[in-house]
Scaffold this motif. Sequence first.
Motif, PDB file in Angstrom:
ATOM      1  N   LEU A   1      -9.326  -5.948   6.873  1.00  0.00           N
ATOM      2  CA  LEU A   1      -7.939  -6.141   6.442  1.00  0.00           C
ATOM      3  C   LEU A   1      -7.192  -7.042   7.410  1.00  0.00           C
ATOM      4  O   LEU A   1      -6.377  -7.877   7.008  1.00  0.00           O
TER       5      LEU A   1
ATOM      6  N   THR B   1     -12.718  -4.172   1.993  1.00  0.00           N
ATOM      7  CA  THR B   1     -11.295  -3.972   1.707  1.00  0.00           C
ATOM      8  C   THR B   1     -11.053  -3.439   0.297  1.00  0.00           C
ATOM      9  O   THR B   1      -9.935  -3.004  -0.014  1.00  0.00           O
TER      10      THR B   1
ATOM     11  N   TYR C   1      -4.428 -15.987  -1.508  1.00  0.00           N
ATOM     12  CA  TYR C   1      -3.370 -16.159  -2.496  1.00  0.00           C
ATOM     13  C   TYR C   1      -2.473 -17.310  -2.077  1.00  0.00           C
ATOM     14  O   TYR C   1      -1.938 -17.325  -0.971  1.00  0.00           O
TER      15      TYR C   1
ATOM     16  N   LEU D   1       0.124  -5.847   1.451  1.00  0.00           N
ATOM     17  CA  LEU D   1      -1.265  -6.231   1.216  1.00  0.00           C
ATOM     18  C   LEU D   1      -1.289  -7.199   0.050  1.00  0.00           C
ATOM     19  O   LEU D   1      -0.676  -6.962  -0.979  1.00  0.00           O
ATOM     20  N   LYS D   2      -1.993  -8.317   0.207  1.00  0.00           N
ATOM     21  CA  LYS D   2      -2.067  -9.286  -0.872  1.00  0.00           C
ATOM     22  C   LYS D   2      -3.496  -9.783  -0.968  1.00  0.00           C
ATOM     23  O   LYS D   2      -4.246  -9.745   0.011  1.00  0.00           O
ATOM     24  N   PRO D   3      -3.904 -10.233  -2.151  1.00  0.00           N
ATOM     25  CA  PRO D   3      -5.254 -10.781  -2.262  1.00  0.00           C
ATOM     26  C   PRO D   3      -5.446 -11.938  -1.300  1.00  0.00           C
ATOM     27  O   PRO D   3      -4.581 -12.797  -1.169  1.00  0.00           O
TER      28      PRO D   3
ATOM     29  N   ASP E   1       0.837  -1.185   0.000  1.00  0.00           N
ATOM     30  CA  ASP E   1       0.000   0.000   0.000  1.00  0.00           C
ATOM     31  C   ASP E   1       0.872   1.235   0.000  1.00  0.00           C
ATOM     32  O   ASP E   1       2.075   1.161  -0.175  1.00  0.00           O
TER      33      ASP E   1
ATOM     34  N   LYS F   1     -10.734  -9.595  -0.263  1.00  0.00           N
ATOM     35  CA  LYS F   1      -9.803  -9.489  -1.390  1.00  0.00           C
ATOM     36  C   LYS F   1      -8.404  -9.095  -0.930  1.00  0.00           C
ATOM     37  O   LYS F   1      -7.406  -9.577  -1.460  1.00  0.00           O
ATOM     38  N   TYR F   2      -8.328  -8.188   0.041  1.00  0.00           N
ATOM     39  CA  TYR F   2      -7.025  -7.730   0.518  1.00  0.00           C
ATOM     40  C   TYR F   2      -6.891  -8.006   2.007  1.00  0.00           C
ATOM     41  O   TYR F   2      -7.866  -7.939   2.760  1.00  0.00           O
ATOM     42  N   THR F   3      -5.675  -8.345   2.432  1.00  0.00           N
ATOM     43  CA  THR F   3      -5.386  -8.576   3.844  1.00  0.00           C
ATOM     44  C   THR F   3      -4.084  -7.876   4.202  1.00  0.00           C
ATOM     45  O   THR F   3      -3.273  -7.546   3.332  1.00  0.00           O
TER      46      THR F   3
END
Length: 252
Positions: free
Chosen positions: A210, A159, A13, A8-10, A2, A217-219
């Motif tokens: 998050l 997110t 994943y 941050l990754k989907p 970010d 989708k993002y964490t």
Amino acid sequence: MDLFGTSLKPAGYPGPASSLGEDGEVKGFDFNEQSIRRAFIRKVYAILMCQLLVTLGFIALFVLHEPTKRWVYANPALLWVALAVLLVTLFSMACCGNVRRQAPMNFIFLGLFTVAESFMLGVTSSMYDSKAVLMAVGITAAICLALTLFAMQTRFDFTVMGGALLCATVVLLLFGLIVIFIPKNTIVTLVYASLGALLFSIYLIYDTQLMMGGKHKYTISPEEYVFAALNLYLDIINIFMYILTIIGAAKD
């Protein structure tokens, strides 16, 4: 990554040791991922609770102890020192990954930031009636609990709203700058504070999801437990300040 360099990754994943099954589900990492995420969430909330306890202590001291209030008012330079510490520690943690990831440096910077922020909040709260402050604390606690439970239960993924929240923050900032040059007006103050409380309520849901990971989708990376706690703390503090502003304006 970010804007602050946070990883941050989907969500979902597949890592190096994971694989995709015939149904498209990620296999081979679920238990480890879930256990790591749960430990991460526990650590974040433990840090957050410590921050909030320190902040509540400062607020109670300044609101209820008159000699402390008079001493701080007689030494306004303390506010500038607290502001300098707050800005230096905040930008250091936001911009320098090593500062917020390496212990004990991350805890030292977070502790200094929390004390400086709590001091300034205590001074600000002392300008309001003690009943108004107590009411704001109660309302903020109820709102944050409800929003946290909502963030954990809802199927809607907040997110993906990072860009929209950034735009809304810029608009609120510009609105606040305009309000400074407008003669004091209760309606304008109420509108501004209400929009601020709404915006940071959405931020609280966004930052909670998050942190949770899962199907969002993002964490945020489990390495960023200090950064995650800082985000949630700032959301709660901002909600409290806007609620306190609303209560103060409504009583004028």
